[in-house]
Design an enzyme around this catalytic site. Structure first.
Site, short mmCIF file in Angstrom:
data_model
loop_
_atom_site.label_atom_id
_atom_site.label_comp_id
_atom_site.label_asym_id
_atom_site.label_seq_id
_atom_site.Cartn_x
_atom_site.Cartn_y
_atom_site.Cartn_z
N ASP A 153 41.51 20.65 42.28
CA ASP A 153 40.53 20.29 41.24
C ASP A 153 40.05 18.83 41.31
O ASP A 153 39.01 18.51 40.77
CB ASP A 153 41.11 20.53 39.84
CG ASP A 153 41.50 21.97 39.62
OD1 ASP A 153 40.96 22.85 40.33
OD2 ASP A 153 42.34 22.24 38.74
N ARG A 188 16.39 35.88 46.79
CA ARG A 188 17.16 36.06 45.55
C ARG A 188 17.68 34.75 44.97
O ARG A 188 17.72 33.72 45.64
CB ARG A 188 18.39 36.93 45.85
CG ARG A 188 18.08 38.40 45.82
CD ARG A 188 19.31 39.20 46.16
NE ARG A 188 19.02 40.62 45.99
CZ ARG A 188 19.68 41.58 46.61
NH1 ARG A 188 20.66 41.31 47.45
NH2 ARG A 188 19.37 42.84 46.39
O1 F6P Z 1 44.34 24.03 39.20
C1 F6P Z 1 43.89 24.79 40.26
C2 F6P Z 1 43.17 26.03 39.80
O2 F6P Z 1 42.75 26.76 40.92
C3 F6P Z 1 42.00 25.78 38.84
O3 F6P Z 1 40.84 25.39 39.51
C4 F6P Z 1 41.89 27.10 38.15
O4 F6P Z 1 41.36 26.93 36.84
C5 F6P Z 1 43.31 27.58 38.06
O5 F6P Z 1 44.04 26.85 39.05
C6 F6P Z 1 43.51 29.06 38.30
O6 F6P Z 1 44.83 29.35 38.03
P1 F6P Z 1 45.58 30.67 38.53
O7 F6P Z 1 45.74 30.58 40.01
O8 F6P Z 1 46.88 30.63 37.81
O9 F6P Z 1 44.70 31.82 38.17
#
Ligand code: F6P
Length: 368
Positions: A153, A188
């Site tokens: 992130d 699209r």
């Molecule tokens: O923090 C990394 C991340 O991939 C975020 O971007 C996302 O919101 C979250 O983890 C998804 O979490 P999980 O893999 O538990 O669904």
């Protein structure tokens, strides 16, 4: 010499394996014993040789490029409770661990910092209740801890990049390049949802790198009262110039100026109803987290790993727990607690609609 353990925690990120490899090899190189805690904090809470394993030089051969984390990770609820942290403390002492390096995002590092702050009271309690010997109590009075930053992130304050964010960005761009071909063929529009939780870095950088037509990020909701008017105006202008495709990127935490979430479905409906565009939604999902680490993440993870071992070897009870960052291309130590605090203040400012404050907090990060 010390017994240094490494753990990965929170969502996996490409480059975490490279980080673990560097920590294990740097620790061995410096004459220490290296350990891996498997399955994140939940492995620490469970303890024992299944979860806390000594690692040797060859155990991490071939890990440099590999995606994910081979020692496992978890989002652990038990560690949020004091009893969980007390069990983790005892397990670490039983395994003879003196220092812990945690590779993870802000949630994981907040846990690490709390663990260190509570450590004196946890060991006192364990000693008083006869769960650890006086010798163990004397040998483990201080917990040496260090954070390395692993998250796709790039949402942590006091660093320019987190391990994994450039691999994820490369994957997103590749996926959008693929989508471009089909979008162009059919004239699209595509609404593409990318990850990032409460942080718009992936969406923003992907928007620049793929020349998207419009994007939505949590940090800067469109100042236009009605984002749909603004988006339609821009997209229509691009089409009028002869563009055959439309790409709109939506960060998963995207919000409108009234703080209501902007969803891909909302965006699609506007593109269909107001501009008559044939529109599809693509949610990139966990594809963004997989695959090999790009060169930058391998290098960042390796340099952070070596710096983290140095940091725990030099750590004293007086020095606040460090986090290893990269700022202006230099690997530096920053106080973990401050980075966590600043990250939370930015999120809080966004939640309370004070976007100017969020931006000035982000700017203040790099002012000494
Ligand atoms: O923090 C990394 C991340 O991939 C975020 O971007 C996302 O919101 C979250 O983890 C998804 O979490 P999980 O893999 O538990 O669904």
């Amino acid at each position: 010499a010390k017994n240094i353990a490494v753990m990965t925690s929170g969502g996996d990120a490409p480059g975490m394996n490279a980080n673990v490899r560097a920590i294990i090899r740097a620790a061995i190189y410096k004459g220490c014993k290296a350990y891996a805690v498997y399955e994140g904090y939940s492995g620490l809470v469970k303890g024992g040789p299944e979860y806390i394993r000594e690692m040797h030089w060859n155990d991490v051969r071939g890990w440099l490029a590999e995606g994910g984390t081979n020692i496992g990770t978890a989002r652990c609820m038990e560690f949020k409770e004091r009893w969980g942290r007390s069990a983790a403390c005892k397990n670490m002492i039983d395994a003879g661990i003196d220092a812990l390096i945690v590779c993870g995002g802000d949630g994981s590092l907040t846990g690490a910092d709390l663990f260190r702050a509570e450590w004196p009271s946890l060991i006192k309690e364990l000693h008083e209740t006869g769960k650890i010997t006086t010798q163990q109590y004397e040998n483990h009075k201080h917990l040496n801890i260090c954070g390395t930053l692993g998250s796709i992130d790039n949402d942590m304050s006091l660093t320019d990049a987190t391990i994994g964010c450039y691999s994820s960005l490369a994957r997103i761009c590749k996926a959008i390049d693929y989508i471009d071909a089909t979008a162009n063929s059919h004239q699209r529009a595509f609404v593409i949802e990318v990850m990032g939780r409460h942080c718009g870095w992936l969406a923003l950088m992907a928007g620049i790198a793929t020349s998207a037509d419009y994007l939505f990020i949590p940090e800067k909701p469109s100042s236009h009262k009605d984002w749909s008017d603004h988006m339609c105006e821009i997209v229509a202008a691009h089409r009028a110039r002869g563009k055959r495709k439309t790409i709109v990127i939506v960060a998963e935490g995207a919000i409108a100026s009234d703080l209501t979430p902007v969803t891909c479905e909302d965006v699609k409906n506007v593109l269909v109803d107001r501009l008559g565009l044939d529109t599809r939604i693509t949610t990139l999902g966990h594809v963004q987290r997989g695959g090999n680490a790009v060169a930058y993440d391998r290098i960042l993870a390796t340099m952070q790993g070596v710096a983290a071992v140095d940091a725990v070897l030099e750590g004293t009870p007086e020095i606040p727990s460090p986090m290893i960052s990269i700022i202006e291309n230099k690997i530096v130590r920053k106080p973990l607690v401050e980075a966590v605090k600043l990250t939370k203040s930015v999120a809080e400012a966004i939640r309370s609609k004070d976007f100017a404050k969020a931006i000035s907090l982000r700017d203040s990060e790099f002012v000494e």
